[in-house]
Design an enzyme around this catalytic site. Structure first.
Site, PDB file in Angstrom:
ATOM      1  N   CYS A   1     -21.376   4.990  50.168  1.00  0.00           N
ATOM      2  CA  CYS A   1     -22.930   4.886  49.757  1.00  0.00           C
ATOM      3  C   CYS A   1     -23.328   6.147  49.068  1.00  0.00           C
ATOM      4  CB  CYS A   1     -23.698   4.980  51.010  1.00  0.00           C
ATOM      5  SG  CYS A   1     -23.187   3.669  52.335  1.00  0.00           S
TER       6      CYS A   1
ATOM      7  N   CYS B   1     -21.957   7.766  54.761  1.00  0.00           N
ATOM      8  CA  CYS B   1     -21.055   7.000  54.170  1.00  0.00           C
ATOM      9  C   CYS B   1     -20.640   7.464  52.833  1.00  0.00           C
ATOM     10  CB  CYS B   1     -21.367   5.604  54.288  1.00  0.00           C
ATOM     11  SG  CYS B   1     -20.575   4.375  53.046  1.00  0.00           S
TER      12      CYS B   1
ATOM     13  N   CYS C   1      -2.545  11.737  52.403  1.00  0.00           N
ATOM     14  CA  CYS C   1      -3.365  11.547  53.682  1.00  0.00           C
ATOM     15  C   CYS C   1      -3.360  12.849  54.792  1.00  0.00           C
ATOM     16  CB  CYS C   1      -2.715  10.083  54.519  1.00  0.00           C
ATOM     17  SG  CYS C   1      -3.472   9.997  56.005  1.00  0.00           S
TER      18      CYS C   1
ATOM     19  N   CYS D   1      -2.228  12.115  58.273  1.00  0.00           N
ATOM     20  CA  CYS D   1      -0.767  11.821  58.331  1.00  0.00           C
ATOM     21  C   CYS D   1      -0.146  13.348  58.228  1.00  0.00           C
ATOM     22  CB  CYS D   1      -0.238  10.974  56.964  1.00  0.00           C
ATOM     23  SG  CYS D   1      -0.881   9.644  56.767  1.00  0.00           S
TER      24      CYS D   1
END
Length: 514
Positions: free
Chosen positions: A55, A52, A419, A422
């Protein structure tokens, strides 16, 4: 006026080396979680996954906080990829999830800051009793002379039944508010308490002649009634919006005033503009709609300057972001900037007239609001001069014209320029547009969701987000879920449109379907 600064974050490896040292964060798992947690009066636990990104970003801050809190509050972590039983038991469904435990029992979710400074400050408040006993006048003075409000219970003696109820409420509400109690006769006499009462003391730096600096609660104490009393009174007429209280305030209709102050070195001068705002607010307090729903908010950037660079950056980012919601950028000069946002969303705008010292401009702005004359601000890119490509470019101002055209089926992509997914989709999406360029009934469209307001019936929280909007059902767009519908290849989109479109797709002759 605080300028929206472009700041770069630089990671520095201190002393040019990474030293491997024993961690102050306890590593717990299925086999030892309960036994270890039961030994800790107060413990903060991070439930995480090694992969993560959030995290990983939190890890150094969490480690630093654990070192500073050693001997005060324990910090622990649980790897949910290896200890699924414990994570499932505590309802962990996202990472990182932080929870506070007391003597082994889950107490509450951690909703404080995620910087080392913020974690330390928040968890120090969690350590010790939920309500501090006050024995002297000096104890009370130290408590209420704070940048935070204080809730103090005054009771006839230590065996009072109402004191017991107060302590129960404090244990439940301690994550959000500061509590203290006393049965010292001198303190009751000094605060003119006859019998028993609870007093909410507002922060002294926000004291004003336009409202009381303290509010008294005299009902029978229960957790629900005390929570309601605090929630209704803690912010007063014109609270100070910060990263710490923004979640509590965002559920209200807000008129927000942005200006620069320094409450540490010049609190009186810092309240110069706030007092002018409160003068206007007091005039409107008799309006029922205002008094029931409305909150004036003063955004005070420089309040953070006595903390850390990380919090300065956080404050700058937050305040600049809030101003950009209304189409406001950096502003020069000392005059405040005013915005207004209602929870329902029917009003979302900035005051165009320059703020005046007599408050008349603000009065006119509010009068226009109550007369329903204000227009909602819409963030939109300019309308394209040429929009003849196979994929139609949509901006907020043309959304109704193109997407809500009830004679067309529309497939629209909400994207972000940065992105990666994208960018990977773009050539395929362009090819799809080319294949359907001659279809009079289907429009392939895209909109930059970072530069345009997205209508509220579209849930765009990640990119790309694709929606199919059939004619006749413009209020109920259908989300295109790639994981459920086969993917994002051109053939996947065509097969989807063959199923969902209100008329059979007309493909460009001479091009082979993929």
């Amino acid at each position: 006026m605080a300028r929206c600064l472009s700041l770069s974050l630089v990671a520095v490896l201190a002393l040019g080396a990474v030293l491997v040292a024993a961690s102050d964060v306890l590593e717990l798992g299925d086999s030892d979680f309960d036994s270890t947690a039961s030994q800790q009066e107060t413990m903060l636990v991070e439930f995480f996954a090694p992969w993560c990104g959030h995290c990983q970003k939190l890890a150094p801050e969490y480690e630093a906080a654990a070192t500073r809190l050693r001997g005060v509050v324990a910090l622990a972590k649980v790897d949910c990829t290896a200890n699924s039983e414990t994570c499932a038991r505590f309802g962990v469904n996202g990472y990182p999830t932080l929870k506070i435990f007391r003597n082994g029992d889950e107490s509450s979710a951690y909703d404080g800051p995620r910087s080392a400074d913020g974690i330390v400050s928040h968890m120090k408040q969690q350590a010790g009793p939920s309500s501090v006993e006050l024995k002297t006048v000096e104890d009370l003075d130290r408590l209420i002379h704070s940048f935070d409000a204080s809730v103090v219970g005054f009771f006839s003696d230590a065996g009072s039944a109402q004191l017991a109820e107060f302590l129960k409420a404090a244990a439940v509400l301690r994550d959000s508010y500061r509590f203290a109690h006393t049965s010292t006769p001198e303190l009751l006499h000094r605060n003119q308490i006859q019998g028993e009462a609870v007093v909410l003391f507002r922060p002294p730096h926000l004291n004003s002649k336009f409202e009381d600096s303290s509010v008294r609660y005299t009902e029978a104490i229960s957790t629900s009634s005390l929570r309601r009393f605090i929630k209704e009174n803690i912010f007063g007429m014109c609270p100070h919006l910060t990263n710490e209280n923004k979640e509590q305030l965002m559920g209200r209709d807000l008129l927000t005033v942005f200006f620069d102050v320094d409450y540490l070195r010049n609190p009186k001068g810092s309240n110069y503009w706030r007092n002018r705002v409160m003068k206007v607010a007091s005039r409107f307090s008799v309006v029922e709609e205002f008094s029931c729903n409305f909150v004036f908010v003063c955004v005070v950037l420089d309040y953070y300057l006595f903390l850390t660079d990380a919090l300065i950056l956080e404050a700058l980012t937050f305040n600049c972001y809030k101003m950009s919601e209304f189409g406001l950028g950096a502003a020069d000069g000392e005059l405040p900037v005013v915005t207004l946002r209602t929870v329902a969303g029917e009003t979302h705008t900035a005051m165009q007239e320059e703020f005046t010292r007599d408050g008349k401009a603000l009065e006119r702005f509010l009068e226009d609001y109550f007369a329903r004359k204000l227009k909602r601000y819409m963030k939109s890119e300019p309308v394209p001069e040429n929009n003849d490509g196979p994929v139609k470019v949509v901006v907020a101002e043309t959304f109704d014209e193109i997407v809500n055209d009830d004679s067309k089926d529309v497939l629209i992509e909400f994207y972000a320029p940065w992105c990666g997914h994208c960018k990977n989709l773009e050539p395929k999406y362009n090819e799809l547009g080319e294949k359907l360029a001659n279809d009079p009934n289907i429009v392939i469209a895209k909109m930059d969701a970072t530069a345009n307001d997205v209508p509220p019936n579209y849930d765009v929280q990640g990119f790309p987000a694709l929606y199919f909007v059939p004619k006749g059902s413009k209020e109920s767009p259908k989300r295109y879920e790639a994981s459920l519908l086969g993917g994002r290849e051109v053939s996947d989109f065509i097969n989807y449109l063959k199923r969902e479109a209100t008329s059979t797709p007309v493909l460009t002759p001479g091009k082979e379907d993929l």
